[in-house]
Design a protein around this motif. Structure first.
Motif, mmCIF file in Angstrom:
data_model
loop_
_atom_site.group_PDB
_atom_site.id
_atom_site.type_symbol
_atom_site.label_atom_id
_atom_site.label_comp_id
_atom_site.label_asym_id
_atom_site.label_seq_id
_atom_site.Cartn_x
_atom_site.Cartn_y
_atom_site.Cartn_z
ATOM 1 N N ASN A 54 0.820 -1.212 0.000
ATOM 2 C CA ASN A 54 0.000 0.000 0.000
ATOM 3 C C ASN A 54 0.852 1.259 0.000
ATOM 4 O O ASN A 54 0.481 2.268 -0.602
ATOM 5 C CB ASN A 54 -0.943 -0.007 1.201
ATOM 6 N N GLY A 55 1.998 1.214 0.692
ATOM 7 C CA GLY A 55 2.890 2.372 0.678
ATOM 8 C C GLY A 55 3.457 2.624 -0.700
ATOM 9 O O GLY A 55 3.520 3.772 -1.170
ATOM 10 N N ALA A 56 3.869 1.573 -1.386
ATOM 11 C CA ALA A 56 4.385 1.723 -2.744
ATOM 12 C C ALA A 56 3.295 2.197 -3.694
ATOM 13 O O ALA A 56 3.534 3.059 -4.556
ATOM 14 C CB ALA A 56 4.984 0.403 -3.223
ATOM 15 N N ALA A 57 2.085 1.659 -3.539
ATOM 16 C CA ALA A 57 0.973 2.078 -4.399
ATOM 17 C C ALA A 57 0.662 3.561 -4.230
ATOM 18 O O ALA A 57 0.400 4.279 -5.200
ATOM 19 C CB ALA A 57 -0.270 1.241 -4.086
ATOM 20 N N SER A 58 0.715 4.041 -2.993
ATOM 21 C CA SER A 58 0.345 5.439 -2.737
ATOM 22 C C SER A 58 1.381 6.423 -3.254
ATOM 23 O O SER A 58 1.085 7.602 -3.451
ATOM 24 C CB SER A 58 0.107 5.659 -1.237
ATOM 25 N N HIS A 59 2.609 5.945 -3.492
ATOM 26 C CA HIS A 59 3.668 6.821 -4.010
ATOM 27 C C HIS A 59 3.978 6.550 -5.484
ATOM 28 O O HIS A 59 4.821 7.216 -6.078
ATOM 29 C CB HIS A 59 4.929 6.634 -3.164
ATOM 30 N N ALA A 60 3.273 5.569 -6.072
ATOM 31 C CA ALA A 60 3.579 5.143 -7.434
ATOM 32 C C ALA A 60 3.363 6.246 -8.456
ATOM 33 O O ALA A 60 4.083 6.330 -9.459
ATOM 34 C CB ALA A 60 2.735 3.919 -7.798
ATOM 35 N N LEU A 61 2.379 7.102 -8.233
ATOM 36 C CA LEU A 61 2.062 8.167 -9.183
ATOM 37 C C LEU A 61 2.754 9.477 -8.855
ATOM 38 O O LEU A 61 2.628 10.440 -9.610
ATOM 39 C CB LEU A 61 0.544 8.384 -9.219
ATOM 40 N N ASP A 62 3.448 9.526 -7.718
ATOM 41 C CA ASP A 62 4.080 10.745 -7.238
ATOM 42 C C ASP A 62 3.085 11.898 -7.188
ATOM 43 O O ASP A 62 3.367 13.026 -7.587
ATOM 44 C CB ASP A 62 5.285 11.130 -8.092
ATOM 45 N N TYR A 63 1.905 11.601 -6.670
ATOM 46 C CA TYR A 63 0.812 12.567 -6.642
ATOM 47 C C TYR A 63 0.365 12.827 -5.211
ATOM 48 O O TYR A 63 -0.709 13.363 -4.979
ATOM 49 C CB TYR A 63 -0.355 12.009 -7.469
ATOM 50 N N ASP A 64 1.214 12.454 -4.235
ATOM 51 C CA ASP A 64 0.842 12.511 -2.825
ATOM 52 C C ASP A 64 1.402 13.764 -2.154
ATOM 53 O O ASP A 64 2.213 14.488 -2.722
ATOM 54 C CB ASP A 64 1.343 11.253 -2.119
ATOM 55 N N ALA B 147 0.342 16.039 -11.308
ATOM 56 C CA ALA B 147 0.762 14.652 -11.088
ATOM 57 C C ALA B 147 2.254 14.463 -11.354
ATOM 58 O O ALA B 147 2.661 13.573 -12.098
ATOM 59 C CB ALA B 147 -0.051 13.717 -11.975
ATOM 60 N N ALA B 148 3.079 15.293 -10.721
ATOM 61 C CA ALA B 148 4.527 15.255 -10.937
ATOM 62 C C ALA B 148 5.239 15.618 -9.644
ATOM 63 O O ALA B 148 4.608 16.053 -8.672
ATOM 64 C CB ALA B 148 4.923 16.217 -12.051
ATOM 65 N N CYS B 149 6.554 15.452 -9.639
ATOM 66 C CA CYS B 149 7.371 15.820 -8.486
ATOM 67 C C CYS B 149 7.047 17.237 -8.027
ATOM 68 O O CYS B 149 6.893 18.148 -8.860
ATOM 69 C CB CYS B 149 8.855 15.698 -8.855
ATOM 70 N N TYR B 150 6.970 17.431 -6.720
ATOM 71 C CA TYR B 150 6.577 18.755 -6.211
ATOM 72 C C TYR B 150 7.593 19.833 -6.598
ATOM 73 O O TYR B 150 7.242 21.015 -6.685
ATOM 74 C CB TYR B 150 6.412 18.726 -4.687
ATOM 75 N N GLY C 88 -3.751 15.363 -14.963
ATOM 76 C CA GLY C 88 -4.262 14.092 -15.450
ATOM 77 C C GLY C 88 -3.184 13.032 -15.536
ATOM 78 O O GLY C 88 -2.055 13.312 -15.944
ATOM 79 N N LEU C 89 -3.530 11.807 -15.164
ATOM 80 C CA LEU C 89 -2.544 10.730 -15.172
ATOM 81 C C LEU C 89 -2.148 10.342 -16.585
ATOM 82 O O LEU C 89 -1.008 9.944 -16.831
ATOM 83 C CB LEU C 89 -3.103 9.522 -14.426
ATOM 84 N N ASP C 90 -3.074 10.447 -17.548
ATOM 85 C CA ASP C 90 -2.766 10.062 -18.918
ATOM 86 C C ASP C 90 -1.687 10.943 -19.534
ATOM 87 O O ASP C 90 -0.985 10.525 -20.465
ATOM 88 C CB ASP C 90 -4.032 10.131 -19.782
#
Length: 466
Positions: A94-104, A279-282, A350-352
């Motif tokens: 779950n930790g990897a999933a939540s950071h997978a998109l770098d949108y957190d 949806a990118a690095c801050y 957008g993720l796309d």
């Protein structure tokens, strides 16, 4: 459970480790102001959105498949995969999933991402122990504040030396949060921080690969294990953070108790939480906002742009300055590419827009060739950027933006986060399910246990929805 040895004298006299442990262990739900409680709920809602969306990423499927093969006691739900596994494996996945998109979310006191290391460990622990929503909120706040205090205690050197502080500081933050949820006393919490100190690792050189989200999962899982081992009487140094050859000495920085305990503006580090709406690095967000402003303000078309100079702080080098991204994941860490996207009118929320195919889009690639990144002393840190555009008709346009300022209107922020949430989970949740999750998070303080939330998250099998 084994019998715990008596606390050593070192535990009673430790400096930074002992003080942070004592503060974390003493935190109560009633200590949290109402706006801080709202921010905790907002962090959880945002985490759920990015995790449900990220759960279908290839790296998460790999981790889930590995967990299935290894087996183990089914204690905790894995988000989006309709499976249960051990609490440690669930925190990892779950930790990897939540950071997978770098949108957190982000906090610059620790130059890292607090929620992706804290929430997976706490959800795993809360689900297996039947903890209440208030227990979860208190533990989250304890871990969040500890992680940021550690960031201030060690300074910028750790990040500059190449460590990913989400991975390193995050391991200790997760340990403090889990220790608080387990109601460990200050001595045992100090021990947990010591255990976490010797487990903390993660390299910035891995940005743009699957290892970056793995950092968040590992930090969450290791922090959880550190607290669990401390509860069993496992020993460590009670001054592990500040001792010679300890956490700060080896990872970089000079230990400072005064810096760690310095109250931030508004007294709570949670009040400085920053949410992502790109949806990118801050580190790219300030430049995106500045470029977007100039495009809209001056009705710029891609053909109008002759040359673009992006001025950023030296901290951006090695973080978000990949010059020629080859994949969507690398594009999230490319100032040149994200600025080109903003000028082309691409949807950076957008993720796309960050797919591998989108990176090769001719219009954006052509614009990227006209973008130059300059490391400028007048733009310190990662959140300040100035974009200068020279147009083909001879105009010079300039805009500066600071993305390091937290929102002042929490109701407006709530609306933006709910919009982001709905957009992220649309592929995997129907409208009724989206509304139910938003309502559950809004009532987090009232939940006697988190099983309703866990069951909703676990029931969404991304392989069945895609």
């Amino acid at each position: 459970m084994t019998t715990k040895p008596a606390p050593s004298a070192a535990v009673q006299t430790a400096g930074i480790t002992r003080e942070l442990a004592a503060r974390s262990a003493a935190l109560c739900y009633t200590d949290l102001p109402e706006d801080v409680r709202l921010r905790v709920r907002q962090c959880l809602l945002d985490w759920i959105g990015v995790t449900l969306a990220g759960a279908c990423e290839p790296l998460v499927h790999m981790l889930a498949e590995e967990a299935r093969e290894q087996g183990g006691h089914a204690q905790t739900s894995v988000v989006g995969h309709a499976m249960t596994t051990s609490s440690r494996q669930a925190a990892l996945i779950n930790g990897a999933a939540s950071h997978a998109l770098d949108y957190d979310d982000v906090n610059m006191a620790c130059t890292g991402h607090p929620s992706v290391v804290l929430i997976p460990a706490l959800l795993a622990l809360a689900e297996s122990r039947g903890a209440s929503g208030r227990d979860f909120m208190t533990a989250f706040a304890a871990g969040y504040e500890t992680m940021c205090q550690l960031g201030l205690a060690s300074g910028d050197a750790q990040y500059s030396n190449g460590f990913h502080t989400t991975a390193t500081l995050g391991t200790l933050g997760a340990a403090a949060a889990c220790a608080r949820l387990m109601q460990l006393d200050a001595n045992d919490t100090a021990t947990a921080l010591g255990i976490a100190s010797t487990m903390a690792a993660g390299l910035k050189s891995m940005f743009g690969t699957m290892c970056k989200p793995l950092h968040a999962g590992r930090a969450s899982a290791d922090g959880l294990q550190a607290a669990q081992l401390a509860a069993r009487g496992f020993t460590s140094r009670a001054d592990a953070i500040e001792c010679p050859q300890g956490f700060i000495a080896t990872h970089g920085g000079t230990a400072s108790l005064e810096a760690a305990l310095a109250a931030p503006d508004g007294s709570w580090h949670l009040r400085h939480n920053l949410f992502k709406f790109h949806a990118a690095c801050y580190g790219t967000h300030a430049a995106i906002e500045a470029a977007r402003y100039l495009r809209l303000q001056h009705a710029l078309r891609p053909d109008d742009v002759l040359r673009v100079t992006v001025q950023v702080g030296a901290a951006s080098e090695g973080v978000c300055n990949i010059p020629e991204p080859r994949t969507g994941l690398e594009a999230k860490f490319s100032l040149r590419h994200t600025v080109a996207m903003a000028l082309a009118g691409a949807d950076t929320a957008g993720l796309d827009a960050f797919s591998d195919e989108a990176v090769r889009a001719p219009e954006v690639a052509a614009l990227r060739e006209r973008v130059q990144v300059v490391l400028a002393p007048q733009c310190p840190g990662l959140t300040l950027s100035e974009v200068v555009i020279e147009t083909r008709n001879g105009a010079v346009l300039r805009q500066r933006h600071d993305s390091g300022r937290p929102a002042s209107d929490l109701l407006e922020q709530q609306q933006r986060l709910e919009e982001k949430f709905r957009r992220l989970v649309e592929p995997v949740l129907n409208p009724a399910e989206r509304g139910e999750l938003i309502d559950l998070v809004a009532r987090l303080d009232e939940l006697t246990d988190l099983s309703p939330l866990a069951s909703m998250l676990a029931s969404q099998a991304c392989s069945d929805r895609h």
